[in-house]
Structures are given as structure tokens and as C-alpha cells.
Design a protein around this motif. Structure first.
Motif, mmCIF file in Angstrom:
data_model
loop_
_atom_site.group_PDB
_atom_site.id
_atom_site.type_symbol
_atom_site.label_atom_id
_atom_site.label_comp_id
_atom_site.label_asym_id
_atom_site.label_seq_id
_atom_site.Cartn_x
_atom_site.Cartn_y
_atom_site.Cartn_z
ATOM 1 N N CYS A 43 0.841 -1.189 0.000
ATOM 2 C CA CYS A 43 0.000 0.000 0.000
ATOM 3 C C CYS A 43 0.881 1.245 0.000
ATOM 4 N N VAL A 44 0.440 2.267 -0.684
ATOM 5 C CA VAL A 44 1.129 3.557 -0.688
ATOM 6 C C VAL A 44 0.195 4.525 0.040
ATOM 7 N N ALA A 45 0.544 4.841 1.292
ATOM 8 C CA ALA A 45 -0.381 5.533 2.190
ATOM 9 C C ALA A 45 -0.152 7.038 2.184
ATOM 10 N N ASN A 46 -1.236 7.774 2.317
ATOM 11 C CA ASN A 46 -1.161 9.222 2.491
ATOM 12 C C ASN A 46 -2.101 9.624 3.622
ATOM 13 N N GLY A 74 3.880 13.346 2.630
ATOM 14 C CA GLY A 74 4.955 13.955 3.399
ATOM 15 C C GLY A 74 4.658 14.073 4.886
ATOM 16 N N PRO A 75 3.419 14.425 5.283
ATOM 17 C CA PRO A 75 3.139 14.516 6.717
ATOM 18 C C PRO A 75 3.360 13.207 7.472
ATOM 19 N N LEU A 76 3.230 12.056 6.783
ATOM 20 C CA LEU A 76 3.451 10.775 7.464
ATOM 21 C C LEU A 76 4.916 10.579 7.811
ATOM 22 N N SER A 77 5.806 10.861 6.879
ATOM 23 C CA SER A 77 7.233 10.730 7.181
ATOM 24 C C SER A 77 7.686 11.804 8.167
ATOM 25 N N GLN A 78 7.093 12.994 8.096
ATOM 26 C CA GLN A 78 7.415 14.042 9.071
ATOM 27 C C GLN A 78 7.042 13.599 10.480
ATOM 28 N N TYR A 79 5.856 13.007 10.626
ATOM 29 C CA TYR A 79 5.428 12.527 11.936
ATOM 30 C C TYR A 79 6.369 11.431 12.431
ATOM 31 N N SER A 80 6.778 10.514 11.548
ATOM 32 C CA SER A 80 7.713 9.460 11.938
ATOM 33 C C SER A 80 9.020 10.051 12.457
ATOM 34 N N ARG A 81 9.518 11.088 11.802
ATOM 35 C CA ARG A 81 10.755 11.727 12.268
ATOM 36 C C ARG A 81 10.564 12.363 13.646
#
Length: 249
Positions: A43-46, A74-81
Motif C-alpha cells: 500500500c502507498v499511504a497518504n 509527506g506529513p506521514l514521514s514528518q510525523y515518523s521523524r
């Protein structure tokens, strides 16, 4: 039986297990596991799919049943960081499809495309043949914009498998494409990857946002400006809910 390589770490975002990765790690993992992952899906999640999954337990199970749920948004990877995964990066569906088509020149791979319209698939075929020498198009199908009968569905699966693809790119839009992949897990004998509007991007029907907007996580705004009537309601609902959730977590 081939052993599956160690999966990537994940970050729990609204109940969805988003992979902590970048483009090179993702490509390498797909290459190593391509045979092991036949019959499974990515899955490619947004933000939209993640918020939808938070409200729908069945769809959340579909997302978490994937071998990878990639951070397209982008907000998903930002939250992970923010949560300590300093190496988390965005991996979009259009970029992943383009990269793996390019890599086909040195790593033979058979690609099948399922979704969109016949006109878009014709444009996509011409683009691939001109821009990605070495990429093998195993087949292309534009399914009807309605539910298939069981007989039609079985015939479609047989058609896909007869083409012997390695990758099946699924462009049905979310959440339909993720549900389709989950329903066909084990039946389609290739790795399925749901990529939303990637067919339209690659065919030239939709323009990608400028790089500076992508880097600033503003691609959603660029898409909204292109198609406000269809996307305004979605973004007001899901983006605001996501912002509220991230402020509380």
C-alpha cells in the motif's frame, strides 16, 4: 522456500503501521523479496488513506495486511521523524513506479498495469516505450467502472497470471485499489502495488507539483488547485482531522 528478508521498522500513525524507509531501501527490499512476495501487496499511504483507515477497522486491516505501507504523504514521514525515526523519508507511488521502470533496464522485470481508462493506458504505454527502454509491459487492462461478476473477476485474474508479470501496478484510486489487492491476495501471482494517480502522472494527464512544494509537503495543495471540486471536501475532512490528531500525539 526463499526466506523473507527482515521487514522495515514501522511507525504507528492512527493505527496504521507506516514503514520507516526511503526510496533506496524500499527498492532494495522489493528486489530481494520479489519472489517471496508474489501474491501479496504494497500500500502507498497518504493522509487521506490513513485517516480513512482510522475510522474503518476493515480498511485498517487491509492497510496493515500489506507487506509494506509506504509513506506517500509527506506529513506521514514528518510525523515518523518527530517520533524518533530520523531516517524516515517520503516514498510516493508515482516516484516508486518511475524508479522501478527505470531499473528494468538493468534488472529485467515484467510490469502489468491494472486500472484507469483505455486512453490513459495508451498514453502510458507510449511513454514507457520511449522513456524506459528495457521495461517489459506484460499487459494493460482498464477494468469496467463497476463491480465485476465472479466469472468476470476470475477471468481477469487468469488474464493477469497468464501474462506472467513480476509487478502488478494497481491504479484504481483509494480505498478501492487497496481493497482490490487484499481481496486478490494469493490469487494474483505477482507483487501488487497500489499507486493511485501514478498512471495519470506518468501519462502526462496530471502535472506533479514543483519540487519545492513536494519538499514542503504541499503537493496536496497543488492537487487541490488542479481539481478543487473533487478534492476540497476530502481535504477539509481528512487533513484537518490528521492535523488535530498529530497535535494531540
Amino acid at each position: 522456500m526463499e526466506k523473507e528478508h527482515q521487514p522495515l521498522p514501522t511507525c504507528d500513525i492512527m493505527g496504521v503501521h507506516i514503514a520507516v524507509t526511503d526510496m533506496e531501501k524500499t527498492k532494495a527490499l522489493i528486489a530481494r523479496n520479489l519472489q517471496t512476495w508474489r501474491g501479496r501487496y504494497i500500500c502507498v499511504a497518504n493522509v487521506h488513506t490513513t485517516v480513512t483507515a482510522s475510522r474503518d477497522a476493515a480498511y485498517r486491516a487491509v492497510q496493515n495486511g500489506a507487506v509494506l505501507a509506504l509513506p506517500d504523504g509527506g506529513p506521514l514521514s514528518q510525523y515518523s521523524r518527530r517520533k524518533g525515526f530520523s531516517n524516515a523519508a517520503r516514498v510516493t507511488g508515482p516516484d516508486l513506479m518511475r524508479e522501478l521502470l527505470q531499473d528494468s533496464a538493468k534488472t529485467p522485470c515484467r510490469h502489468f498495469f491494472y486500472g484507469s481508462t483505455p486512453e490513459t493506458l495508451d498514453l502510458l504505454r507510449r511513454k514507457i516505450e520511449s522513456a524506459y527502454p528495457g521495461a517489459v509491459i506484460a499487459g494493460m487492462v482498464s477494468p469496467p467502472f463497476r463491480a465485476l461478476t465472479p466469472e468476470e473477476d476470475a477471468a481477469m485474474v487468469a488474464r493477469i497470471n497468464a501474462a506472467k508479470p513480476d509487478l502488478v501496478w494497481v491504479g484504481l484510486g483509494a480505498p478501492k485499489q487497496e481493497r482490490w489487492m487484499a481481496d486478490h491476495q494469493g490469487a494474483v501471482q505477482a507483487l501488487m502495488i497500489g499507486v493511485g494517480a501514478a498512471f495519470d502522472y506518468e501519462a502526462g494527464n496530471i502535472r506533479r507539483a514543483p519540487q519545492w512544494m513536494q519538499r514542503c509537503s504541499l503537493e496536496w495543495l497543488y492537487r487541490l488547485l488542479q481539481d478543487p471540486r473533487r478534492l476540497l471536501g476530502r481535504y477539509l475532512s481528512t487533513n484537518l482531522r490528521f492535523l488535530w490528531w498529530t497535535c494531540r500525539h
